[in-house]
Scaffold this motif. Sequence first.
Motif, PDB file in Angstrom:
ATOM      1  N   HIS A  15      -7.511   6.748  -1.475  1.00 26.81           N
ATOM      2  CA  HIS A  15      -6.240   7.460  -1.586  1.00 26.81           C
ATOM      3  C   HIS A  15      -6.129   8.274  -2.877  1.00 26.81           C
ATOM      4  CE1 HIS A  15      -4.962   4.215  -4.267  1.00 26.81           C
ATOM      5  NE2 HIS A  15      -3.885   4.913  -4.559  1.00 26.81           N
ATOM      6  N   TRP A  45      -7.250  -2.195   6.694  1.00 27.25           N
ATOM      7  CA  TRP A  45      -8.195  -1.309   6.008  1.00 27.25           C
ATOM      8  C   TRP A  45      -7.775  -1.085   4.558  1.00 27.25           C
ATOM      9  CZ3 TRP A  45     -12.647  -0.142   8.334  1.00 27.25           C
ATOM     10  CH2 TRP A  45     -12.707  -0.324   9.722  1.00 27.25           C
ATOM     11  N   SER A  46      -7.215  -2.107   3.955  1.00 24.35           N
ATOM     12  CA  SER A  46      -6.622  -1.964   2.625  1.00 24.35           C
ATOM     13  C   SER A  46      -7.638  -1.543   1.565  1.00 24.35           C
ATOM     14  CB  SER A  46      -5.935  -3.267   2.212  1.00 24.35           C
ATOM     15  OG  SER A  46      -6.844  -4.351   2.295  1.00 24.35           O
ATOM     16  N   SER A  77     -10.581   0.064   1.896  1.00 25.59           N
ATOM     17  CA  SER A  77     -11.016   1.448   2.128  1.00 25.59           C
ATOM     18  C   SER A  77      -9.928   2.429   1.707  1.00 25.59           C
ATOM     19  CB  SER A  77     -11.369   1.652   3.600  1.00 25.59           C
ATOM     20  OG  SER A  77     -12.423   0.800   3.995  1.00 25.59           O
ATOM     21  N   TYR A  78      -8.696   2.118   2.092  1.00 25.83           N
ATOM     22  CA  TYR A  78      -7.580   3.002   1.729  1.00 25.83           C
ATOM     23  C   TYR A  78      -7.417   3.047   0.218  1.00 25.83           C
ATOM     24  CZ  TYR A  78      -2.972   5.123   1.604  1.00 25.83           C
ATOM     25  OH  TYR A  78      -1.926   5.960   1.339  1.00 25.83           O
ATOM     26  N   TYR A  79      -7.500   1.885  -0.414  1.00 23.71           N
ATOM     27  CA  TYR A  79      -7.337   1.823  -1.872  1.00 23.71           C
ATOM     28  C   TYR A  79      -8.355   2.719  -2.566  1.00 23.71           C
ATOM     29  CZ  TYR A  79      -7.029  -0.098  -6.587  1.00 23.71           C
ATOM     30  OH  TYR A  79      -6.893  -0.236  -7.941  1.00 23.71           O
ATOM     31  N   ILE A  94       0.835  -1.209   0.000  1.00 22.70           N
ATOM     32  CA  ILE A  94       0.000   0.000   0.000  1.00 22.70           C
ATOM     33  C   ILE A  94       0.862   1.249   0.000  1.00 22.70           C
ATOM     34  CG2 ILE A  94      -1.577   1.347   1.446  1.00 22.70           C
ATOM     35  CD1 ILE A  94      -2.900  -1.289   2.243  1.00 22.70           C
ATOM     36  N   SER A 153       0.958   3.970  -2.978  1.00 22.49           N
ATOM     37  CA  SER A 153       0.659   5.385  -2.741  1.00 22.49           C
ATOM     38  C   SER A 153       1.715   6.279  -3.364  1.00 22.49           C
ATOM     39  CB  SER A 153       0.560   5.655  -1.241  1.00 22.49           C
ATOM     40  OG  SER A 153      -0.445   4.871  -0.645  1.00 22.49           O
ATOM     41  N   TRP A 160      -2.182  -1.567  10.356  1.00 23.23           N
ATOM     42  CA  TRP A 160      -3.452  -0.839  10.245  1.00 23.23           C
ATOM     43  C   TRP A 160      -3.827  -0.663   8.772  1.00 23.23           C
ATOM     44  CZ3 TRP A 160      -5.188   3.682   8.035  1.00 23.23           C
ATOM     45  CH2 TRP A 160      -6.438   4.150   8.463  1.00 23.23           C
ATOM     46  N   LEU A 161      -2.847  -0.317   7.938  1.00 24.07           N
ATOM     47  CA  LEU A 161      -3.118  -0.170   6.513  1.00 24.07           C
ATOM     48  C   LEU A 161      -3.578  -1.496   5.916  1.00 24.07           C
ATOM     49  CD1 LEU A 161      -0.129   2.049   5.298  1.00 24.07           C
ATOM     50  CD2 LEU A 161      -2.535   2.701   5.403  1.00 24.07           C
TER      51      LEU A 161
END
Length: 234
Positions: free
Chosen positions: A219, A211-212, A214-216, A3, A7, A207-208
């Motif tokens: 971002h 919640w991979s 949601s973050y994906y 992740i 990013s 943590w990332l």
Amino acid sequence: MAIVWMSAYHLFFDLNHFGYLKQNFYLDPFWTWQRTAIVSLFLFAAGLGQAIAVHQGQSWPRFWRRWGQVAACALLVTAGSYWMYPQSFIYFGVLHGMAIMLLVVRLTAGWGGWLWVLGGAAIAMQFIASYAHSAWAGAEFLNGNSFNWLGLISRKPVTEDYVPLIPWLGVMWWGMAAGTWTLRQRPHWFRHAPGSDRGPAIRGLAWLGRWSLSYYMLHQPVLIGLLMAVGALA
């Protein structure tokens, strides 16, 4: 870690899109190989996660709930990319491919060591398909939009993200195979020792990972919004 790498890659991609950089993200090996590595890490980790889920007795209803989230997000990616890139929108990107691959991997979870063989065969199929196209003109139909999601192509379609079943299913199969082997032979590798301090960096990465999805999904809108705001203020 995948992740974080993704990013950084997308930040430079967006800087290029807004004219702050002049890079060829579609042909320059420096960028194309990074993309390959990032997608490989994501799909291997997804296969590994499926091995753990099956080992822990994850029910089919729970699997379908998570699968539904992935599929819904894939449709959102298609809609968002069509708004930004109508001529090259994403119709079978990483989430689309992952939705199909998760089903296949889940259904073959009990195949043990054969998953290594299947993974290798899926990756080899890419090279076999390339030879087939050069030897048989009739294989051209595989380049059409109705079939190119299989990955048996001789030329990449015009799209901002493309993760077909071949060869990427092989990577997820290998992740499942690696996870299954580890759980049987080295289960302590997946255990966190009680009382040990993993440190803020490791906790942040964990943590990332949790919640991979949601973050994906968030971002890129955040990065693009920030760069648009910078451009408006400049």
